[in-house]
Design a protein around this motif. Structure first.
Motif, short mmCIF file in Angstrom:
data_model
loop_
_atom_site.label_atom_id
_atom_site.label_comp_id
_atom_site.label_asym_id
_atom_site.label_seq_id
_atom_site.Cartn_x
_atom_site.Cartn_y
_atom_site.Cartn_z
N THR A 9 1.15 0.15 3.84
CA THR A 9 -0.22 -0.27 3.24
C THR A 9 -0.66 -1.31 4.28
OG1 THR A 9 0.82 -0.14 1.26
CG2 THR A 9 -0.88 -1.61 1.07
N PHE A 10 -2.06 -1.07 4.31
CA PHE A 10 -3.09 -1.55 5.17
C PHE A 10 -4.05 -2.35 4.35
CE2 PHE A 10 -1.38 1.88 7.39
CZ PHE A 10 -1.27 1.21 8.69
N GLU A 15 -15.04 -6.15 6.28
CA GLU A 15 -16.10 -5.51 7.36
C GLU A 15 -15.43 -4.49 8.04
OE1 GLU A 15 -14.48 -9.41 9.17
OE2 GLU A 15 -14.61 -8.83 7.08
N PHE A 16 -13.92 -4.14 8.19
CA PHE A 16 -13.36 -3.15 8.99
C PHE A 16 -12.75 -2.06 8.33
CE2 PHE A 16 -12.87 -7.32 11.68
CZ PHE A 16 -13.70 -6.83 12.61
N ARG A 17 -13.09 -1.92 6.92
CA ARG A 17 -12.31 -1.17 6.24
C ARG A 17 -12.54 0.56 6.56
NH1 ARG A 17 -12.05 2.37 2.02
NH2 ARG A 17 -10.42 2.46 0.89
N ASP A 18 -13.90 0.56 6.70
CA ASP A 18 -14.49 1.68 7.03
C ASP A 18 -13.85 2.45 8.37
OD1 ASP A 18 -15.64 2.03 4.69
OD2 ASP A 18 -17.56 1.79 5.44
N GLU A 19 -13.89 1.52 9.49
CA GLU A 19 -13.39 1.68 10.85
C GLU A 19 -11.85 2.08 10.69
OE1 GLU A 19 -12.54 -0.69 14.82
OE2 GLU A 19 -14.44 -1.37 13.50
N ILE A 74 -2.42 3.23 16.09
CA ILE A 74 -2.74 2.73 14.92
C ILE A 74 -2.61 1.15 15.21
CG2 ILE A 74 -2.06 2.44 12.51
CD1 ILE A 74 -1.49 5.56 12.50
N ASN A 75 -1.63 0.65 15.61
CA ASN A 75 -1.45 -0.77 15.83
C ASN A 75 -2.39 -1.40 16.68
OD1 ASN A 75 0.72 -0.52 14.26
ND2 ASN A 75 2.20 -0.21 15.94
N LYS A 76 -2.86 -0.70 17.87
CA LYS A 76 -3.90 -1.14 18.64
C LYS A 76 -5.17 -1.14 17.82
CE LYS A 76 -6.21 -0.87 23.16
NZ LYS A 76 -6.29 0.23 24.32
N GLY A 77 -5.54 -0.30 17.11
CA GLY A 77 -6.77 -0.12 16.39
C GLY A 77 -7.01 -1.02 15.24
N VAL A 78 -5.92 -1.70 14.71
CA VAL A 78 -6.09 -2.49 13.47
C VAL A 78 -5.88 -3.86 13.87
CG1 VAL A 78 -5.24 -0.90 11.90
CG2 VAL A 78 -3.59 -2.32 12.53
N GLU A 79 -5.44 -4.28 15.05
CA GLU A 79 -5.27 -5.71 15.71
C GLU A 79 -6.33 -6.31 15.40
OE1 GLU A 79 -3.95 -7.68 19.59
OE2 GLU A 79 -3.66 -5.58 19.67
N GLY A 80 -6.17 -7.60 14.59
CA GLY A 80 -7.34 -8.56 14.20
C GLY A 80 -7.64 -8.17 13.20
N LYS A 81 -7.66 -6.86 12.50
CA LYS A 81 -8.58 -6.32 11.72
C LYS A 81 -8.19 -6.32 10.00
CE LYS A 81 -11.05 -3.88 15.19
NZ LYS A 81 -11.30 -2.44 15.50
N LEU A 82 -7.07 -6.94 10.13
CA LEU A 82 -6.00 -6.98 8.78
C LEU A 82 -5.95 -8.28 8.30
CD1 LEU A 82 -3.15 -4.40 9.69
CD2 LEU A 82 -5.37 -3.93 8.54
N LEU A 83 -6.05 -8.34 6.92
CA LEU A 83 -5.77 -9.80 6.35
C LEU A 83 -4.35 -10.14 6.23
CD1 LEU A 83 -8.04 -8.96 3.09
CD2 LEU A 83 -8.52 -10.68 5.10
#
Length: 95
Positions: A9-10, A15-19, A74-83
């Motif tokens: 679960t992400f 502001e980053f959801r679509d990305e 995936i890990n790189k792409g979500v870095e800093g963009k998750l709650l």
């Protein structure tokens, strides 16, 4: 042989959801070609979270997947963009 079912679960920052959704869908197509992948599907939760529901023919092949380039991307792409960190659950059928 028991199928290894996993949910991931992400909880993206709004502001980053679509990305993040686009990244996860892109990587899902690649993951489906990995050895042992039975299915790897992304779901939209009504609260805005994104959830992978996946199954692997063995736990060992799921563990190999965890070290795959797709997971690194995936890990790189979500870095800093998750709650909060990705919540992963490993499940096995009780019956």
């Amino acid at each position: 042989m028991t199928i290894c079912t996993v949910t991931a679960t992400f909880e993206p920052k709004p502001e980053f959801r679509d990305e993040i959704r686009a990244l996860l869908l892109e990587q899902a197509a690649l993951v489906r070609t990995e050895p042992g992948c039975e299915y790897y599907d992304l779901y939209d939760q009504v609260n805005g979270n994104l959830v992978f529901v996946e199954a692997w023919s063995t736990r060992e092949l799921w563990m190999v997947h965890n070290d795959a380039p797709t997971v690194a991307a995936i890990n790189k792409g979500v870095e800093g963009k998750l709650l909060k960190p990705v919540a992963v659950q490993e499940l096995y059928a009780a019956n």
